[in-house]
Design a protein around this motif. Structure first.
Motif, short mmCIF file in Angstrom:
data_model
loop_
_atom_site.label_atom_id
_atom_site.label_comp_id
_atom_site.label_asym_id
_atom_site.label_seq_id
_atom_site.Cartn_x
_atom_site.Cartn_y
_atom_site.Cartn_z
N UNK A 31 -69.95 -31.94 16.63
CA UNK A 31 -70.65 -31.37 18.02
C UNK A 31 -69.97 -31.73 19.31
N UNK A 32 -68.80 -32.76 19.06
CA UNK A 32 -68.02 -33.01 20.34
C UNK A 32 -66.93 -31.92 20.44
N UNK A 33 -66.44 -31.53 19.16
CA UNK A 33 -65.55 -30.22 19.06
C UNK A 33 -66.27 -29.16 19.64
N UNK A 34 -67.21 -28.89 19.14
CA UNK A 34 -68.07 -27.75 19.39
C UNK A 34 -68.09 -27.65 21.36
N UNK A 35 -68.48 -28.70 21.94
CA UNK A 35 -68.21 -28.86 23.34
C UNK A 35 -67.07 -28.58 23.75
N UNK A 36 -65.98 -28.94 23.13
CA UNK A 36 -64.70 -28.68 23.67
C UNK A 36 -64.16 -27.18 23.61
N UNK A 37 -64.73 -26.50 22.69
CA UNK A 37 -64.36 -24.93 22.28
C UNK A 37 -65.12 -24.14 22.92
N UNK A 38 -66.08 -24.64 23.71
CA UNK A 38 -66.92 -23.46 24.51
C UNK A 38 -66.11 -22.65 25.43
N UNK A 39 -64.92 -23.02 25.69
CA UNK A 39 -63.95 -22.25 26.64
C UNK A 39 -62.55 -22.22 25.73
N UNK A 40 -62.49 -21.48 24.79
CA UNK A 40 -61.23 -21.30 24.11
C UNK A 40 -60.08 -20.89 24.77
N UNK A 41 -60.23 -20.30 25.87
CA UNK A 41 -59.02 -20.03 26.55
C UNK A 41 -58.40 -20.90 27.20
N UNK A 42 -58.97 -22.13 27.34
CA UNK A 42 -58.50 -23.39 28.07
C UNK A 42 -57.98 -24.17 26.97
N UNK A 43 -57.83 -23.84 25.80
CA UNK A 43 -57.35 -25.00 24.82
C UNK A 43 -55.85 -24.76 24.67
N UNK A 44 -55.02 -25.77 24.75
CA UNK A 44 -53.58 -25.77 24.64
C UNK A 44 -53.34 -25.28 23.54
N UNK A 45 -52.17 -24.60 23.22
CA UNK A 45 -51.55 -24.30 21.87
C UNK A 45 -50.37 -24.86 21.85
N UNK A 46 -49.86 -25.92 21.02
CA UNK A 46 -48.81 -26.67 21.06
C UNK A 46 -47.74 -25.49 20.69
N UNK A 47 -46.44 -25.54 21.17
CA UNK A 47 -45.24 -24.55 20.98
C UNK A 47 -44.81 -24.64 19.57
N UNK A 48 -44.97 -25.64 18.71
CA UNK A 48 -44.63 -25.73 17.34
C UNK A 48 -45.47 -24.81 16.68
N UNK A 49 -46.85 -24.57 17.13
CA UNK A 49 -47.90 -23.95 16.29
C UNK A 49 -47.43 -22.45 16.47
N UNK A 50 -47.02 -21.83 17.80
CA UNK A 50 -46.52 -20.66 17.92
C UNK A 50 -45.18 -20.36 17.10
N UNK A 51 -44.30 -21.20 17.01
CA UNK A 51 -43.08 -21.15 16.13
C UNK A 51 -43.29 -20.71 14.94
N UNK A 52 -44.35 -21.48 14.36
CA UNK A 52 -44.51 -21.55 12.92
C UNK A 52 -45.10 -20.06 12.78
N UNK A 53 -46.14 -19.50 13.63
CA UNK A 53 -46.69 -18.11 13.29
C UNK A 53 -45.46 -17.11 13.46
N UNK A 54 -44.72 -17.25 14.41
CA UNK A 54 -43.68 -16.41 14.43
C UNK A 54 -42.80 -16.22 13.18
N UNK A 55 -42.58 -17.57 12.82
CA UNK A 55 -41.55 -17.55 11.32
C UNK A 55 -42.42 -16.89 10.25
N UNK A 56 -43.60 -17.15 10.09
CA UNK A 56 -44.48 -16.83 9.13
C UNK A 56 -44.45 -15.18 9.24
N UNK A 57 -44.93 -14.53 10.47
CA UNK A 57 -44.84 -13.11 10.83
C UNK A 57 -43.47 -12.65 10.30
N UNK A 58 -42.39 -13.03 10.83
CA UNK A 58 -41.29 -12.42 10.57
C UNK A 58 -41.06 -12.26 8.99
#
Length: 78
Positions: A27-54
């Motif tokens: 329930x606490x997490x549900x309160x946090x994600x009510x504004x998903x655009x404000x959630x930070x995405x760690x740089x290493x997550x983006x790097x993994x996505x790029x590697x896997x996509x490539x």
């Protein structure tokens, strides 16, 4: 508060059952994600996505119609 600081549970949390604790945290997490655009995405997550996509080629994917037909053929009664 930094991530390295220990976190104290709210009053009464430790008296809850594990199921209730999980429900509380969900329930606490549900309160946090009510504004998903404000959630930070760690740089290493983006790097993994790029590697896997490539590493994926278009040949490794199938269109839904082909997959559906293969499944129908596989499970069709003889």
């Amino acid at each position: 508060m930094s991530i390295s600081e220990p976190l104290s549970p709210p009053p009464g949390f430790e008296q809850l059952t594990k199921t209730q604790q999980i429900d509380y945290v969900q329930r606490l997490w549900d309160l946090i994600v009510t504004t998903p655009d404000e959630l930070p995405v760690p740089e290493w997550h983006l790097e993994i996505i790029e590697e896997r996509s490539a590493s994926q080629s278009a040949a490794s994917f199938s269109v839904w119609g082909e997959v559906k037909q293969r499944l129908l053929n596989k499970y069709r009664e003889p």
